[in-house]
Design an enzyme around this catalytic site. Structure first.
Site, PDB file in Angstrom:
ATOM      1  N   LYS A 193       0.830  -1.202   0.000  1.00  0.00           N
ATOM      2  CA  LYS A 193       0.000   0.000   0.000  1.00  0.00           C
ATOM      3  C   LYS A 193       0.871   1.263   0.000  1.00  0.00           C
ATOM      4  O   LYS A 193       2.087   1.190   0.098  1.00  0.00           O
ATOM      5  CB  LYS A 193      -0.957  -0.026   1.196  1.00  0.00           C
ATOM      6  CG  LYS A 193      -1.687  -1.349   1.395  1.00  0.00           C
ATOM      7  CD  LYS A 193      -2.546  -1.787   0.219  1.00  0.00           C
ATOM      8  CE  LYS A 193      -3.112  -3.172   0.529  1.00  0.00           C
ATOM      9  NZ  LYS A 193      -4.152  -3.629  -0.355  1.00  0.00           N
TER      10      LYS A 193
HETATM   11  C1  LIG Z   1      -5.028  -4.733   0.430  1.00  0.00           C
HETATM   12  C2  LIG Z   1      -6.499  -4.634   0.394  1.00  0.00           C
HETATM   13  C3  LIG Z   1      -7.322  -5.207   1.370  1.00  0.00           C
HETATM   14  C4  LIG Z   1      -6.796  -6.113   2.454  1.00  0.00           C
HETATM   15  O1  LIG Z   1      -5.807  -5.544   3.214  1.00  0.00           O
HETATM   16  P1  LIG Z   1      -4.732  -6.494   3.975  1.00  0.00           P
HETATM   17  O2  LIG Z   1      -4.003  -5.516   4.831  1.00  0.00           O
HETATM   18  O3  LIG Z   1      -3.897  -7.120   2.918  1.00  0.00           O
HETATM   19  O4  LIG Z   1      -5.508  -7.485   4.762  1.00  0.00           O
HETATM   20  C5  LIG Z   1      -8.680  -4.990   1.307  1.00  0.00           C
HETATM   21  N1  LIG Z   1      -9.221  -4.267   0.335  1.00  0.00           N
HETATM   22  C6  LIG Z   1      -8.473  -3.717  -0.646  1.00  0.00           C
HETATM   23  C7  LIG Z   1      -9.151  -2.895  -1.679  1.00  0.00           C
HETATM   24  C8  LIG Z   1      -7.092  -3.894  -0.668  1.00  0.00           C
HETATM   25  O5  LIG Z   1      -6.362  -3.359  -1.644  1.00  0.00           O
END
Ligand SMILES: *Cc1c(COP(=O)(O)O)cnc(C)c1O
Length: 393
Positions: A193
């Site tokens: 992210k």
């Molecule tokens: C990455 C992501 C998640 C999940 O997040 P994690 O921290 O990997 O559990 C949920 N929704 C979206 C849109 C994502 O990009």
């Protein structure tokens, strides 16, 4: 990522992340304190206060992942078993797993064929007497139509949850931060992210009761101000102090990360403007987690991704291999033990969301994007896209 021979900064290398002296100091501060669990420390609570202030919301609740944050949000809705939650077929599986985990039924509505974001009219058409909530994803960092989705939610008395995992500090076309329109907004701090602490999650809300329910679910239903009393079902989704301390340092860098990504994305947009048949993203409010664009059906996105990869540019066709509903976990596998509950009698046939399927199968190409990209990186990408366009379009 990482398949580019190191030519472009990426999220699995120091040059593609903003981890530096601040994060190192943060980790050592926690280690030296000997308090690594957030129940007894100060870092996670400080992170929550800083997140709430950044987003101008009454409360934030930290958790162990973006998926955990979404689980807190869905748990706070208090679904009855079999209740429905409408969401998008194009997202991370973390958007839907919490619905099933709370014995709810994910209902998929189709998306806008240009952006891949939920189409409010399709969402409204999917509302039934069992619908309780909508989970909207700001896909790749582009704002979903929050005005439209808010109106649908309000007409039918539904809770709107914003999944902002890909959209740190993105805004609506009107300039409001994404994550301030839904009753709850969820964020991720996973490695890929905008900002990261390895894994981690945050929820924001203005509603004290929703905040209370999320906090209880995050910590075994345990209200520690009362005693060893478990008020409601909850799990252990606590963020650790080490993660929280790193996340605080990263949170302070989020605005710079988004600004640098937007600047380089703007350069690429202007160098690709004149290409016929290519659908470019609207930069308004975009947080640029990735750089998506659409190509003609023929020869389609897989040919494009291969040709771009051959040019040394990291690209992925369709983002997903298949819509979320076509994964075995939803399509045909048991959910609990040998039981399909709560999906008994439900099916997710091919063709359920034709716009989403066409994006994934034929038209959507995504370029990895990064705050470390320079004008030279962008020029290399633009050159490759133009050469592939000349051959394929
Ligand atoms: C990455 C992501 C998640 C999940 O997040 P994690 O921290 O990997 O559990 C949920 N929704 C979206 C849109 C994502 O990009």
């Amino acid at each position: 990522m990482g398949a580019d021979g190191g030519r472009f900064p990426d999220v699995l290398a120091p040059s593609g992340r903003t981890l530096g002296a601040e994060e190192r100091r943060a980790v050592l501060r926690v280690l030296d304190s000997a308090v690594l669990c957030s129940t007894f420390g100060t870092e996670a609570r400080a992170l929550e206060a800083e997140m709430a202030a950044l987003y101008g919301r009454r409360a934030a609740v930290a958790s162990s992942s973006g998926t955990a944050a979404l689980h807190l949000a869905v748990a706070a809705v208090r679904l009855d078993p079999g209740d429905e939650v409408i969401t998008t077929p194009i997202s991370d599986f973390g958007t839907v797993a919490p619905i099933l985990a709370q014995n709810g039924v994910p209902v998929f509505a189709d998306v806008d064929p240009a952006t891949g974001n939920l189409d409010p009219a399709a969402v409204e058409a999917a509302v039934t007497p069992r619908t309780r909530a909508i989970i909207a994803v700001h896909l790749f960092g582009a704002p979903a139509d929050l005005a439209g989705l808010r109106a649908v939610a309000d007409r039918h008395g539904l809770i709107l949850i914003e999944d902002c995992a890909q959209a740190w500090l993105g805004t609506t076309p009107g300039g409001d931060l994404l994550g301030t329109v839904g009753e709850i907004a969820c964020f991720s701090l996973q490695q890929y992210k905008h900002i990261t602490a390895g894994d981690g999650g945050l929820c924001c809300t203005d509603d004290d009761e929703l905040a209370r329910r999320m906090r209880l679910f995050m910590d075994k239903g345990w209200d520690r101000t009362i005693g060893r009393l478990h008020l409601s079902l909850g799990l252990n989704y606590r963020m650790t102090e080490l993660v929280a301390a790193v996340a605080r340092a990263q949170l302070a860098k989020a605005a710079g990360v988004v600004a640098r990504r937007a600047e380089s994305a703007g350069l690429l947009l202007s160098s690709l403007r004149d290409l016929t048949g290519i659908g470019l993203p609207d930069p308004a409010g975009h947080a640029w987690w990735l750089f998506p664009f659409t190509v003609p059906d023929d020869p389609g996105n897989r040919a494009w991704a291969e040709a771009l990869a051959a040019e040394g540019v990291p690209a992925v066709a369709g983002y997903l291999e298949r819509p979320l509903y076509a994964n075995p976990a939803l399509a045909d596998e048991p959910v609990y033990g040998s039981s399909r509950f709560p999906l008994e009698g439900r099916s997710y046939p091919a063709g359920l969301c034709p716009n989403a399927e066409r994006l994934i199968d034929r038209t959507l190409v995504i370029l990895h994007w990064n705050e470390g990209y320079t004008a030279d990186h962008v020029e290399a990408i633009a050159g490759a896209v133009r050469r592939v366009h000349a051959r394929l379009a």
